[in-house]
Design a protein around this motif. Structure first.
Motif, PDB file in Angstrom:
ATOM      1  N   THR A  54     129.840  79.589  -6.685  1.00  0.00           N
ATOM      2  CA  THR A  54     129.663  79.001  -8.002  1.00  0.00           C
ATOM      3  C   THR A  54     129.489  77.494  -7.870  1.00  0.00           C
ATOM      4  O   THR A  54     130.303  76.828  -7.233  1.00  0.00           O
ATOM      5  N   LEU A  55     128.414  76.985  -8.462  1.00  0.00           N
ATOM      6  CA  LEU A  55     128.155  75.547  -8.425  1.00  0.00           C
ATOM      7  C   LEU A  55     129.000  74.830  -9.481  1.00  0.00           C
ATOM      8  O   LEU A  55     129.433  75.433 -10.459  1.00  0.00           O
ATOM      9  N   SER A  56     129.222  73.552  -9.294  1.00  0.00           N
ATOM     10  CA  SER A  56     130.018  72.789 -10.252  1.00  0.00           C
ATOM     11  C   SER A  56     129.188  72.451 -11.484  1.00  0.00           C
ATOM     12  O   SER A  56     127.959  72.487 -11.463  1.00  0.00           O
ATOM     13  N   LEU A  57     129.886  72.090 -12.543  1.00  0.00           N
ATOM     14  CA  LEU A  57     129.214  71.691 -13.770  1.00  0.00           C
ATOM     15  C   LEU A  57     128.575  70.316 -13.585  1.00  0.00           C
ATOM     16  O   LEU A  57     129.157  69.447 -12.935  1.00  0.00           O
ATOM     17  N   PRO A  58     127.409  70.122 -14.174  1.00  0.00           N
ATOM     18  CA  PRO A  58     126.793  68.791 -14.085  1.00  0.00           C
ATOM     19  C   PRO A  58     127.575  67.783 -14.930  1.00  0.00           C
ATOM     20  O   PRO A  58     128.233  68.153 -15.905  1.00  0.00           O
ATOM     21  N   HIS A  59     127.528  66.529 -14.533  1.00  0.00           N
ATOM     22  CA  HIS A  59     128.266  65.475 -15.230  1.00  0.00           C
ATOM     23  C   HIS A  59     127.436  64.197 -15.188  1.00  0.00           C
ATOM     24  O   HIS A  59     126.421  64.107 -14.508  1.00  0.00           O
ATOM     25  N   ILE A  60     127.907  63.203 -15.919  1.00  0.00           N
ATOM     26  CA  ILE A  60     127.311  61.873 -15.880  1.00  0.00           C
ATOM     27  C   ILE A  60     128.420  60.878 -15.568  1.00  0.00           C
ATOM     28  O   ILE A  60     129.373  60.739 -16.330  1.00  0.00           O
ATOM     29  N   ARG A  61     128.352  60.243 -14.411  1.00  0.00           N
ATOM     30  CA  ARG A  61     129.238  59.183 -13.951  1.00  0.00           C
ATOM     31  C   ARG A  61     130.716  59.557 -13.861  1.00  0.00           C
ATOM     32  O   ARG A  61     131.566  58.682 -13.803  1.00  0.00           O
ATOM     33  N   LEU A  62     131.054  60.827 -13.830  1.00  0.00           N
ATOM     34  CA  LEU A  62     132.450  61.217 -13.632  1.00  0.00           C
ATOM     35  C   LEU A  62     132.909  60.823 -12.236  1.00  0.00           C
ATOM     36  O   LEU A  62     134.051  60.392 -12.051  1.00  0.00           O
ATOM     37  N   ASP A  63     132.010  60.908 -11.259  1.00  0.00           N
ATOM     38  CA  ASP A  63     132.349  60.494  -9.897  1.00  0.00           C
ATOM     39  C   ASP A  63     132.654  59.003  -9.833  1.00  0.00           C
ATOM     40  O   ASP A  63     133.581  58.572  -9.152  1.00  0.00           O
ATOM     41  N   ARG A  64     131.902  58.199 -10.572  1.00  0.00           N
ATOM     42  CA  ARG A  64     132.156  56.752 -10.603  1.00  0.00           C
ATOM     43  C   ARG A  64     133.524  56.462 -11.219  1.00  0.00           C
ATOM     44  O   ARG A  64     134.261  55.598 -10.736  1.00  0.00           O
ATOM     45  N   ALA A  65     133.879  57.189 -12.283  1.00  0.00           N
ATOM     46  CA  ALA A  65     135.172  56.986 -12.929  1.00  0.00           C
ATOM     47  C   ALA A  65     136.310  57.345 -11.981  1.00  0.00           C
ATOM     48  O   ALA A  65     137.282  56.594 -11.858  1.00  0.00           O
ATOM     49  N   LEU A  66     136.183  58.470 -11.292  1.00  0.00           N
ATOM     50  CA  LEU A  66     137.223  58.880 -10.350  1.00  0.00           C
ATOM     51  C   LEU A  66     137.331  57.913  -9.176  1.00  0.00           C
ATOM     52  O   LEU A  66     138.433  57.600  -8.725  1.00  0.00           O
ATOM     53  N   GLN A  67     136.195  57.435  -8.690  1.00  0.00           N
ATOM     54  CA  GLN A  67     136.202  56.463  -7.600  1.00  0.00           C
ATOM     55  C   GLN A  67     136.944  55.196  -8.013  1.00  0.00           C
ATOM     56  O   GLN A  67     137.741  54.648  -7.265  1.00  0.00           O
ATOM     57  N   PHE A  68     136.680  54.728  -9.221  1.00  0.00           N
ATOM     58  CA  PHE A  68     137.344  53.519  -9.714  1.00  0.00           C
ATOM     59  C   PHE A  68     138.847  53.735  -9.850  1.00  0.00           C
ATOM     60  O   PHE A  68     139.645  52.887  -9.474  1.00  0.00           O
ATOM     61  N   LEU A  69     139.248  54.891 -10.397  1.00  0.00           N
ATOM     62  CA  LEU A  69     140.661  55.126 -10.682  1.00  0.00           C
ATOM     63  C   LEU A  69     141.493  55.497  -9.465  1.00  0.00           C
ATOM     64  O   LEU A  69     142.607  55.006  -9.295  1.00  0.00           O
ATOM     65  N   ILE A  70     140.965  56.383  -8.611  1.00  0.00           N
ATOM     66  CA  ILE A  70     141.805  56.888  -7.511  1.00  0.00           C
ATOM     67  C   ILE A  70     141.140  56.837  -6.150  1.00  0.00           C
ATOM     68  O   ILE A  70     141.683  57.354  -5.183  1.00  0.00           O
ATOM     69  N   GLY A  71     139.995  56.213  -6.056  1.00  0.00           N
ATOM     70  CA  GLY A  71     139.235  56.216  -4.813  1.00  0.00           C
ATOM     71  C   GLY A  71     139.984  55.692  -3.600  1.00  0.00           C
ATOM     72  O   GLY A  71     139.952  56.293  -2.534  1.00  0.00           O
ATOM     73  N   ASP A  72     140.698  54.592  -3.755  1.00  0.00           N
ATOM     74  CA  ASP A  72     141.397  54.025  -2.592  1.00  0.00           C
ATOM     75  C   ASP A  72     142.624  54.849  -2.205  1.00  0.00           C
ATOM     76  O   ASP A  72     143.092  54.772  -1.071  1.00  0.00           O
ATOM     77  N   HIS A  73     143.132  55.663  -3.095  1.00  0.00           N
ATOM     78  CA  HIS A  73     144.275  56.533  -2.762  1.00  0.00           C
ATOM     79  C   HIS A  73     143.850  57.718  -1.915  1.00  0.00           C
ATOM     80  O   HIS A  73     144.672  58.337  -1.252  1.00  0.00           O
ATOM     81  N   LEU A  74     142.564  58.052  -1.958  1.00  0.00           N
ATOM     82  CA  LEU A  74     142.055  59.197  -1.208  1.00  0.00           C
ATOM     83  C   LEU A  74     141.538  58.818   0.173  1.00  0.00           C
ATOM     84  O   LEU A  74     141.309  59.675   1.006  1.00  0.00           O
ATOM     85  N   ALA A  75     141.340  57.520   0.387  1.00  0.00           N
ATOM     86  CA  ALA A  75     140.785  57.050   1.663  1.00  0.00           C
ATOM     87  C   ALA A  75     141.823  57.039   2.759  1.00  0.00           C
ATOM     88  O   ALA A  75     142.966  57.007   2.615  1.00  0.00           O
TER      89      ALA A  75
END
Length: 182
Positions: A161-182
């Motif tokens: 199953t493919l994921s749902l399409p989105h607009i800039r949700l990846d950018r929002a997640l990167q801004f909010l929690i990106g450095d915690h995942l690195a």
């Protein structure tokens, strides 16, 4: 007013031990899929203007603030339609059952192309309470969005199953929690 409930700003090891502070704030203008991408920057500017004082206070405390137009689930796609000599940017999707456009009610199955209109280039026009709609006592909202059905989940040939399409949700997640995942 919502940001007054939180403690924005950068903390350090000692202050974080006793109380947590919010070091990143994302102000999101959702439903960006209900506008053509040409209006996304205007939508962001309108939302930034709405949150101006709160953003300034948060920046003063040392918190990083970003404003983004996004859609967690993209229910439409973009296209163009020729009307006479003019080419109009449209959004294409399936309006929910019962939604009305110019008196036409939709069944929740029929796809349609809609010209969503343009947000004003000068955002002050959005906040002008002396405009024609306000002077005449018109209670109709100046901006109205049609609700669209979310897309069906697609599967690959292997059954994944493919994921749902989105607009800039990846950018929002990167801004909010990106450095915690690195």
């Amino acid at each position: 007013e919502i940001l007054a409930c939180f403690r924005p700003g950068r903390g350090n090891f000692l202050t974080d031990f006793f109380s947590r502070r919010i070091d990143r704030i994302l102000v999101a203008a959702t439903k960006a899929d209900h506008l053509h991408h040409e209006s996304h920057d205007r939508l962001q500017a309108i939302v930034r203007r709405l949150a101006d004082r709160a953003v300034a206070r948060a920046n003063f405390t040392g918190a990083d603030v970003d404003v983004v137009a996004l859609a967690a689930v993209r229910a439409t796609r973009e296209g163009t339609v020729k009307q006479g000599r003019e080419t109009l940017p449209v959004i294409i999707g399936i309006p929910l059952k019962g939604e009305r456009i110019n008196g036409e009610a939709f069944d929740g199955k029929t796809e349609t192309a809609i010209f969503p209109g343009d947000l004003p280039e000068k955002i002050d026009a959005v906040f002008d309470v002396s405009g024609p709609d306000h002077r005449q006592g018109n209670d109709d909202p100046a901006i109205r969005f049609v609700r669209f059905r979310p897309p069906k989940l697609e599967r690959t040939a292997e059954g994944v199953t493919l994921s749902l399409p989105h607009i800039r949700l990846d950018r929002a997640l990167q801004f909010l929690i990106g450095d915690h995942l690195a």
